[in-house]
Design a protein around this motif. Sequence first.
Motif, PDB file in Angstrom:
ATOM      1  N   VAL A 155       0.832  -1.024   0.149  1.00 19.09           N
ATOM      2  CA  VAL A 155      -0.100   0.038   0.214  1.00 19.09           C
ATOM      3  C   VAL A 155       0.845   1.144  -0.106  1.00 19.09           C
ATOM      4  CG1 VAL A 155      -1.790   1.348   1.221  1.00 19.09           C
ATOM      5  CG2 VAL A 155      -1.730  -1.011   1.255  1.00 19.09           C
ATOM      6  N   VAL A 156       0.664   1.845  -0.952  1.00 18.15           N
ATOM      7  CA  VAL A 156       1.595   3.190  -1.183  1.00 18.15           C
ATOM      8  C   VAL A 156       0.852   4.518  -0.632  1.00 18.15           C
ATOM      9  CG1 VAL A 156       2.895   4.536  -2.563  1.00 18.15           C
ATOM     10  CG2 VAL A 156       2.632   2.354  -3.315  1.00 18.15           C
ATOM     11  N   GLU A 157       1.087   5.283   0.193  1.00 19.68           N
ATOM     12  CA  GLU A 157       0.430   6.328   0.891  1.00 19.68           C
ATOM     13  C   GLU A 157       1.493   7.419   1.610  1.00 19.68           C
ATOM     14  OE1 GLU A 157      -2.259   5.251   4.046  1.00 19.68           O
ATOM     15  OE2 GLU A 157      -0.956   3.482   4.535  1.00 19.68           O
ATOM     16  N   ARG A 158       1.100   8.303   1.651  1.00 23.43           N
ATOM     17  CA  ARG A 158       1.594   9.406   2.360  1.00 23.43           C
ATOM     18  C   ARG A 158       1.294   9.517   3.873  1.00 23.43           C
ATOM     19  NH1 ARG A 158       0.429  15.233   3.474  1.00 23.43           N
ATOM     20  NH2 ARG A 158       2.323  16.390   3.855  1.00 23.43           N
ATOM     21  N   ARG A 159       2.240   9.144   4.653  1.00 20.49           N
ATOM     22  CA  ARG A 159       2.025   8.924   5.996  1.00 20.49           C
ATOM     23  C   ARG A 159       2.934   9.980   6.909  1.00 20.49           C
ATOM     24  NH1 ARG A 159      -0.306   3.138   7.958  1.00 20.49           N
ATOM     25  NH2 ARG A 159      -0.265   4.455   9.873  1.00 20.49           N
ATOM     26  N   LYS A 160       2.522  10.148   8.201  1.00 22.54           N
ATOM     27  CA  LYS A 160       3.799  10.598   9.209  1.00 22.54           C
ATOM     28  C   LYS A 160       4.154   9.510   9.901  1.00 22.54           C
ATOM     29  CE  LYS A 160       4.750  14.911  11.978  1.00 22.54           C
ATOM     30  NZ  LYS A 160       4.119  15.843  12.735  1.00 22.54           N
ATOM     31  N   VAL A 161       5.562   9.159   9.714  1.00 20.17           N
ATOM     32  CA  VAL A 161       6.014   7.881  10.289  1.00 20.17           C
ATOM     33  C   VAL A 161       7.351   8.127  10.688  1.00 20.17           C
ATOM     34  CG1 VAL A 161       4.744   6.349   8.661  1.00 20.17           C
ATOM     35  CG2 VAL A 161       6.963   7.171   7.840  1.00 20.17           C
ATOM     36  N   TRP A 162       7.869   7.159  11.430  1.00 22.06           N
ATOM     37  CA  TRP A 162       9.220   7.391  12.190  1.00 22.06           C
ATOM     38  C   TRP A 162      10.073   7.278  10.760  1.00 22.06           C
ATOM     39  CZ3 TRP A 162       9.864   9.452  16.382  1.00 22.06           C
ATOM     40  CH2 TRP A 162       8.908   9.213  17.366  1.00 22.06           C
ATOM     41  N   VAL A 163      11.209   8.249  10.788  1.00 23.86           N
ATOM     42  CA  VAL A 163      12.275   8.242   9.623  1.00 23.86           C
ATOM     43  C   VAL A 163      13.646   8.567  10.677  1.00 23.86           C
ATOM     44  CG1 VAL A 163      13.243   9.489   7.842  1.00 23.86           C
ATOM     45  CG2 VAL A 163      10.711   8.986   7.880  1.00 23.86           C
ATOM     46  N   GLY A 164      14.341   7.572  10.866  1.00 32.99           N
ATOM     47  CA  GLY A 164      15.321   7.652  11.838  1.00 32.99           C
ATOM     48  C   GLY A 164      14.827   7.894  13.357  1.00 32.99           C
TER      49      GLY A 164
END
Length: 492
Positions: free
Chosen positions: A63-72
């Motif tokens: 599933v491709v979506e724009r989300r606010k996630v942990w990056v580092g």
Amino acid sequence: MSKVARLLVALALAMTWLSGCDAAQSERTGADVSPAGEHTRGADLQNPPEVVSRNGVLRTTLVVERRKVWVGDRKLWALTYNGRYMPPTLRVRPGDRIELAMVNRVGKKWQGVTPDTNLHTHGLHVSPRPPADDIFLSIKPNTTYNYAYQLPRDITPGTYWYHSHIDMYSAPQVAGGESGLIIVDGLRTYLPPSLRDITERVVALKDNQIQGDEIHVYPLKIQPPTNRTVNGQQNPVIRIRPGETQLWRLANIGANIYYKLHLKGTTFHVIAQDGYPVHRIYSTDTLIIPAAARYDVLVQGGEAGTAQLETQPFYTGPAGNSFPQVNLATVATGGSPVARAALPSLFGPLDDLTHARIADRKTMVYTEQQNPDKYYINGKYYDPNRIDFVSRLNTVEEWTVTNDTQEDHSFHVHTNQFQVMSLNGKPVDPAYAWHETVNILRGQKLVLRIRFKDFTGRTVLHCHLLNHEDMGMMSVLDIVDGGTGPGKGDEK
């Protein structure tokens, strides 16, 4: 602040100091910061989750979506697969079938980037025709596309990856997070029995540029400071015992930047490149990994202590970029020592096209212009509706690729790997000459031989600095039957 919270913050700060993070890496940009756990700087390296084939089939959904996630160690708006910046690794065996449903939930443009997407299984020897590795298709928002890939039984084992390959916007989508790993099992069969159960670590290198509380993706420049992560973590700790042998899968799955990997006191023993086992293992203390390239290496623990896995400064030329030194991870050697294993000298089978009959010779010349930036192959800007090269199934061709610019470029071809014959006139040992992504220094020349087998259809070749690809440095290759018998891509 509670005593527990103060303790967690203190621990996080201590781990940051121990892991050797530089000041630039320590800057905050207003994003959420993780107080503890796997997102903390200096946490132990975690392999990404895996989706593994069963009974010859891997079925999954991305599933491709724009989300606010942990990056580092911070939360950012990103382009994600299955809600993760570092998505699942797809693990298969030769001869397997991959059935993958791609669901596009991006919804609308983000920073001017199209919400359309698609998927490229980078390096896999699979059909370029739909519903397999067709990079010309476009998956619209709120739709699903069902991919199906049949892996040949003789596909080479090693590390591959998947990413967006949408025309003109592959760089921002990959930079935003749309990339993950594929592993084709089988490398261990070439190791002696005593080394077949060694610890395996994924070391997936992903970088991002940060703007406020989101990853900046467009317009994207290569030179600005980038935040580099390993498996989506910020400067994690990789643990190894003194004398222990581990398998590390080093993969540059970012959009544009180079890595010059070095680990003080440690040698990288290369056993595979770009998903192709070497015939003779070679050893080096520094590995230059252009965007998209992968190296599977054996490493052995030294004396107890810590050292930095770093990318050293790297300069790509007066028209290119200068990448600084950055600490990527802390390697902590400790625990009970083990006897250092003797590593084999020979590894995979030897495949050599030196004496192959050459059916055709092709020439590709890289050129570019600045202000505005445009990049060309043989003076032509990419056009998906134009066929630039035609090759015939079941033949071997020799290609010459000249970098007639003042900066480094890479060369990547879809569908089939190639043997590097020479770089700037210097022959390359066939024992470790197979790639599908290779760096070409400014002003230098690459000569390769490529064998077309199994599959026909339209595909592409290009520079894998994705900014350059998006700005024109890509050509269309049509692999045709040519009366030599149908390829697997022709099967109905």
